[in-house]
Design an enzyme around this catalytic site. Sequence first.
Site, PDB file in Angstrom:
ATOM      1  N   GLN A   1       0.840  -1.203   0.000  1.00 53.59           N
ATOM      2  CA  GLN A   1       0.000   0.000   0.000  1.00 53.59           C
ATOM      3  C   GLN A   1       0.877   1.256   0.000  1.00 53.59           C
ATOM      4  O   GLN A   1       0.586   2.235  -0.701  1.00 53.59           O
ATOM      5  CB  GLN A   1      -0.911   0.004   1.233  1.00 53.59           C
ATOM      6  CG  GLN A   1      -1.924  -1.125   1.268  1.00 53.59           C
ATOM      7  CD  GLN A   1      -2.681  -1.172   2.581  1.00 53.59           C
ATOM      8  OE1 GLN A   1      -3.036  -0.149   3.153  1.00 53.59           O
ATOM      9  NE2 GLN A   1      -2.929  -2.376   3.076  1.00 53.59           N
ATOM     10  N   TRP A   2       1.949   1.222   0.766  1.00 49.50           N
ATOM     11  CA  TRP A   2       2.868   2.350   0.891  1.00 49.50           C
ATOM     12  C   TRP A   2       3.487   2.692  -0.465  1.00 49.50           C
ATOM     13  O   TRP A   2       3.609   3.858  -0.835  1.00 49.50           O
ATOM     14  CB  TRP A   2       3.958   1.985   1.889  1.00 49.50           C
ATOM     15  CG  TRP A   2       4.632   3.116   2.586  1.00 49.50           C
ATOM     16  CD1 TRP A   2       5.153   4.259   2.021  1.00 49.50           C
ATOM     17  CD2 TRP A   2       4.867   3.225   3.990  1.00 49.50           C
ATOM     18  NE1 TRP A   2       5.707   5.058   2.979  1.00 49.50           N
ATOM     19  CE2 TRP A   2       5.540   4.442   4.206  1.00 49.50           C
ATOM     20  CE3 TRP A   2       4.590   2.394   5.076  1.00 49.50           C
ATOM     21  CZ2 TRP A   2       5.947   4.859   5.473  1.00 49.50           C
ATOM     22  CZ3 TRP A   2       4.995   2.809   6.332  1.00 49.50           C
ATOM     23  CH2 TRP A   2       5.661   4.031   6.530  1.00 49.50           C
TER      24      TRP A   2
ATOM     25  N   HIS B   1       2.491   5.249  -3.246  1.00 45.85           N
ATOM     26  CA  HIS B   1       2.882   6.663  -3.198  1.00 45.85           C
ATOM     27  C   HIS B   1       4.179   6.805  -3.987  1.00 45.85           C
ATOM     28  O   HIS B   1       5.274   6.548  -3.484  1.00 45.85           O
ATOM     29  CB  HIS B   1       3.032   7.110  -1.742  1.00 45.85           C
ATOM     30  CG  HIS B   1       1.733   7.042  -0.996  1.00 45.85           C
ATOM     31  ND1 HIS B   1       0.881   8.114  -0.888  1.00 45.85           N
ATOM     32  CD2 HIS B   1       1.127   5.998  -0.363  1.00 45.85           C
ATOM     33  CE1 HIS B   1      -0.198   7.748  -0.209  1.00 45.85           C
ATOM     34  NE2 HIS B   1      -0.076   6.472   0.118  1.00 45.85           N
TER      35      HIS B   1
ATOM     36  N   ARG C   1      -3.319   8.199   4.283  1.00 43.63           N
ATOM     37  CA  ARG C   1      -3.083   7.071   5.194  1.00 43.63           C
ATOM     38  C   ARG C   1      -3.346   7.399   6.658  1.00 43.63           C
ATOM     39  O   ARG C   1      -3.619   6.482   7.443  1.00 43.63           O
ATOM     40  CB  ARG C   1      -1.647   6.561   5.020  1.00 43.63           C
ATOM     41  CG  ARG C   1      -1.303   6.163   3.585  1.00 43.63           C
ATOM     42  CD  ARG C   1      -2.236   5.110   3.024  1.00 43.63           C
ATOM     43  NE  ARG C   1      -1.891   4.763   1.643  1.00 43.63           N
ATOM     44  CZ  ARG C   1      -2.516   3.851   0.914  1.00 43.63           C
ATOM     45  NH1 ARG C   1      -3.529   3.175   1.435  1.00 43.63           N
ATOM     46  NH2 ARG C   1      -2.153   3.604  -0.341  1.00 43.63           N
TER      47      ARG C   1
END
Length: 220
Positions: A75-76, A79, A174
Amino acid sequence: MKIDILDKGFVELVDVMGNDLSAVRAARVSFDMGLKDEERDRHLIEYLMKHGHETPFEHIVFTFHVKAPIFVARQWFRHRIASYNELSGRYSKLSYEFYIPSPERLEGYKTTIPPERVTEKISEIVDKAYRTYLELIESGVPREVARIVLPLNLYTRFFWTVNARSLMNFLNLRADSHAQWEIQQYALAIARIFKEKCPWTFEAFLKYAYKGDILKEVQV
């Protein structure tokens, strides 16, 4: 500065280039001007944030060392305006380090299995998967193939270099109740470090540009 997260994870500040005044200098170069007094410098940061003039904040750069479950890292990595280097499961033998959610993590969910049993079942699968991983390696299977049996709650480590503008975008998405709980915990740690290193920028961000919710509900 290092902050422990979840059961085995962490966020560690490795390096930082610049601070609040870096954004001030970058903004004032347009008018061939430098720093003023503290009050006017701080007011400029608020003005930039309020009116969406974000490029000066790109001159503040952070490097973090992060240890997180693979599903959080994936998920990180969405970015993209940042630089990443991650632990390689091809070149390194992976350690027995897995995120096991506590029974409390499942509070509020209508599960047909008791939360304690969910934790037990996850631990059982992890044990079996890691034993299989070791057996494959010991039998001569290359690490790059053996690793495919390992689940997404395996911990990975990576370096994340990001400017303050992109960092604030990360926090918008987030540090928010719509994000998965686990990555929220990492976002809170990032926010805490950001606040310490760039207090004026952080305060202006919360006041004028933050689109999430949890940073306004908790003390970072």
